[in-house]
Motif scaffolding. Sequence first.
Motif, PDB file in Angstrom:
ATOM      1  N   ASP A   1      35.470 -43.594  18.263  1.00 11.13           N
ATOM      2  CA  ASP A   1      34.118 -44.148  18.134  1.00 11.13           C
ATOM      3  C   ASP A   1      33.546 -43.844  16.751  1.00 11.13           C
ATOM      4  N   VAL A   2      33.761 -42.615  16.281  1.00 11.65           N
ATOM      5  CA  VAL A   2      33.263 -42.234  14.957  1.00 11.65           C
ATOM      6  C   VAL A   2      33.988 -43.058  13.886  1.00 11.65           C
ATOM      7  N   ALA A   3      35.306 -43.215  14.058  1.00 10.20           N
ATOM      8  CA  ALA A   3      36.099 -43.956  13.068  1.00 10.20           C
ATOM      9  C   ALA A   3      35.655 -45.408  12.982  1.00 10.20           C
ATOM     10  N   ALA A   4      35.303 -45.997  14.136  1.00  9.77           N
ATOM     11  CA  ALA A   4      34.990 -47.428  14.162  1.00  9.77           C
ATOM     12  C   ALA A   4      33.501 -47.716  14.005  1.00  9.77           C
ATOM     13  N   SER A   5      32.663 -46.683  14.006  1.00  6.69           N
ATOM     14  CA  SER A   5      31.215 -46.887  13.994  1.00  6.69           C
ATOM     15  C   SER A   5      30.732 -47.478  12.670  1.00  6.69           C
ATOM     16  N   ALA A   6      29.998 -48.584  12.761  1.00 10.31           N
ATOM     17  CA  ALA A   6      29.419 -49.189  11.562  1.00 10.31           C
ATOM     18  C   ALA A   6      28.370 -48.258  10.958  1.00 10.31           C
ATOM     19  N   ILE A   7      27.687 -47.508  11.814  1.00  6.96           N
ATOM     20  CA  ILE A   7      26.644 -46.583  11.337  1.00  6.96           C
ATOM     21  C   ILE A   7      27.287 -45.479  10.493  1.00  6.96           C
ATOM     22  N   VAL A   8      28.372 -44.898  11.006  1.00 10.56           N
ATOM     23  CA  VAL A   8      29.065 -43.841  10.254  1.00 10.56           C
ATOM     24  C   VAL A   8      29.659 -44.435   8.977  1.00 10.56           C
ATOM     25  N   GLY A   9      30.274 -45.610   9.098  1.00  7.38           N
ATOM     26  CA  GLY A   9      30.909 -46.264   7.946  1.00  7.38           C
ATOM     27  C   GLY A   9      29.921 -46.521   6.824  1.00  7.38           C
ATOM     28  N   GLU A  10      28.677 -46.806   7.176  1.00 10.47           N
ATOM     29  CA  GLU A  10      27.648 -47.065   6.173  1.00 10.47           C
ATOM     30  C   GLU A  10      27.092 -45.750   5.609  1.00 10.47           C
ATOM     31  N   ALA A  11      26.822 -44.787   6.499  1.00  7.12           N
ATOM     32  CA  ALA A  11      26.146 -43.556   6.057  1.00  7.12           C
ATOM     33  C   ALA A  11      27.106 -42.596   5.351  1.00  7.12           C
ATOM     34  N   ILE A  12      28.220 -42.291   6.009  1.00  2.00           N
ATOM     35  CA  ILE A  12      29.194 -41.336   5.441  1.00  2.00           C
ATOM     36  C   ILE A  12      30.603 -41.877   5.689  1.00  2.00           C
ATOM     37  N   PRO A  13      31.034 -42.846   4.862  1.00  2.00           N
ATOM     38  CA  PRO A  13      32.359 -43.446   5.103  1.00  2.00           C
ATOM     39  C   PRO A  13      33.489 -42.412   5.149  1.00  2.00           C
ATOM     40  N   ALA A  14      33.336 -41.318   4.404  1.00  2.00           N
ATOM     41  CA  ALA A  14      34.389 -40.296   4.401  1.00  2.00           C
ATOM     42  C   ALA A  14      34.570 -39.694   5.791  1.00  2.00           C
ATOM     43  N   LEU A  15      33.494 -39.630   6.558  1.00  2.83           N
ATOM     44  CA  LEU A  15      33.568 -39.049   7.892  1.00  2.83           C
ATOM     45  C   LEU A  15      34.302 -40.000   8.854  1.00  2.83           C
ATOM     46  N   ALA A  16      34.029 -41.300   8.710  1.00  2.83           N
ATOM     47  CA  ALA A  16      34.734 -42.285   9.536  1.00  2.83           C
ATOM     48  C   ALA A  16      36.232 -42.231   9.225  1.00  2.83           C
ATOM     49  N   GLU A  17      36.532 -42.091   7.933  1.00  2.00           N
ATOM     50  CA  GLU A  17      37.932 -42.037   7.524  1.00  2.00           C
ATOM     51  C   GLU A  17      38.609 -40.783   8.076  1.00  2.00           C
ATOM     52  N   LEU A  18      37.911 -39.664   7.990  1.00  2.00           N
ATOM     53  CA  LEU A  18      38.451 -38.409   8.524  1.00  2.00           C
ATOM     54  C   LEU A  18      38.773 -38.573  10.009  1.00  2.00           C
ATOM     55  N   ALA A  19      37.837 -39.172  10.759  1.00  2.00           N
ATOM     56  CA  ALA A  19      38.054 -39.333  12.206  1.00  2.00           C
ATOM     57  C   ALA A  19      39.261 -40.219  12.475  1.00  2.00           C
ATOM     58  N   SER A  20      39.489 -41.198  11.590  1.00  2.00           N
ATOM     59  CA  SER A  20      40.606 -42.128  11.800  1.00  2.00           C
ATOM     60  C   SER A  20      41.954 -41.471  11.526  1.00  2.00           C
ATOM     61  N   LEU A  21      41.933 -40.268  10.938  1.00  2.00           N
ATOM     62  CA  LEU A  21      43.183 -39.574  10.602  1.00  2.00           C
ATOM     63  C   LEU A  21      43.548 -38.497  11.627  1.00  2.00           C
ATOM     64  N   ILE A  22      42.711 -38.323  12.644  1.00  2.00           N
ATOM     65  CA  ILE A  22      42.976 -37.279  13.635  1.00  2.00           C
ATOM     66  C   ILE A  22      43.995 -37.799  14.658  1.00  2.00           C
ATOM     67  N   GLY A  23      45.001 -37.029  14.927  1.00  2.00           N
ATOM     68  CA  GLY A  23      45.942 -37.351  16.005  1.00  2.00           C
ATOM     69  C   GLY A  23      46.534 -38.741  15.877  1.00  2.00           C
ATOM     70  N   ASP A  24      46.567 -39.472  16.987  1.00  2.00           N
ATOM     71  CA  ASP A  24      47.067 -40.834  16.998  1.00  2.00           C
ATOM     72  C   ASP A  24      46.060 -41.690  17.767  1.00  2.00           C
ATOM     73  N   PRO A  25      46.263 -43.016  17.835  1.00  2.00           N
ATOM     74  CA  PRO A  25      45.226 -43.856  18.453  1.00  2.00           C
ATOM     75  C   PRO A  25      44.841 -43.414  19.873  1.00  2.00           C
ATOM     76  N   ALA A  26      45.809 -43.045  20.701  1.00  2.00           N
ATOM     77  CA  ALA A  26      45.492 -42.660  22.082  1.00  2.00           C
ATOM     78  C   ALA A  26      44.729 -41.332  22.117  1.00  2.00           C
TER      79      ALA A  26
END
Lengths: 283, 161
Positions: free
Chosen positions: A77-102
């Motif tokens: 949710d954090v990785a895909a959130s438009a709000i996070v992507g706009e406010a702190i894109p680095a945080l969305a990116e970090l979330a997208s690197l955790i573990g695997d999709p599942a």
Amino acid sequence: MYEFKYHRPATVRQAANILLKNEDAKLIAGGHTLLPVMKQRLAAPPHLVDLSHVEGLDGIEIKGRSLVIGATAKHADVAASAIVGEAIPALAELASLIGDPAVRHKGTIGGSLANNDPTADYPAAVLALGATIVTNKRKLKPEEFFQGLFTTALEPDEIITKVSFPIPKKAAYIKFRNQASRYALVGVFVAKRPSDVRVTVTGAGSEGVFRVTAFEEALKKRFSPKALDGIHVDADGLNSDLHGSAEYRAHLIGVLAKRAVEAANAKPEKELPEPDPTQPSVG
Amino acid sequence: MAKISLIVNGNPVTANVDPRTLLVQFLRENLRLTGTHVGCDTSQCGACVVHLDGKAVKSCTTLAVMADGHSVTTIEGLAADGAPLHPMQEAFREHHGLQCGFCTPGMIMTAVDLVHRKGHDLSDHTIREELEGNLCRCTGYQNIVESIAAGAKAMGNSDLT
């Protein structure tokens, strides 16, 4: 896995009461750290308190100059959130690197922080951005919250409810993965904030996440990868194992910090007013 | 014991389970839906991937009680018995995306979730990145990647999601 009693509170208050009444009760949200260790019988909590059905604990919103993320917000949710992507894109990116999709569909930010794994990604962001960890009892600064390997300031009946991230001008996170576990062998988060620069490191420190103040001072003068030329991180206090020596990790910190500054500079700088010390940072 | 009620492959299911029952155990042992496999049992290999409320999760790292009130889809639920295969299953058959087949149910459930999130036109790079949590020890992934790319396109022209 040993037997346990399963509790499903509807509110944080109910959850805290169950924790108070049952010594050694454990909270579960995504379960992606706790269940594996329970399966290995490394943990055998007699009570599990499931937070996944508590409503309103997974919100993502902007409050004032901060991005506020609910404790049970999932990494996906954090990785895909438009709000996070706009406010702190680095945080969305970090979330997208955790573990695997599942894993990202289940794992939560609150769970990651409460566990304080020395190779987890979120602690680097929380410390670099100077986030406030809000619990059912109080508000904690990262310096108070993180207390070493798998150790936090959380009391037995204390529950993280949300995390409030002040929005930085620029930030980036660069993760160098262990090729087998995919955890961070070293991860570096760089944040250019209105008043200062912070550089934090996960994966490398024997006491968990830490700041590199020498990098911070150099980058405050000049926010450019070149500013870090010639500044070396001491290998003392860094992890050394079959995946990499302390010296190797120290070297990686320098390389990744430069890459993180470069990545941060590739993003547009946010126009932010100077911080007003009379304003509380948590909305 | 805990009473749980959930939807599995479109059908309501109610059962009493020991709270420590994993979702994958419940699916395989209580419901006899043995298409979902247990590979590593440590949330790494992805043989146990099912959809929980439409999202790929590892059922070896989910308690059955935590699925109470939710909807689960397993590989058996992608296409009805006797009906044509789901386009992603058909693509794996057509492109030889399996050898021993043990990882296949998890691969397909992950692939369908991927298409739901990222659409029908997937690059090889995207597919390989997204397969991070699914291990195959036979194929070397080449044909799996081809199968998923083809299945993703085919899903765009199919009624089955």
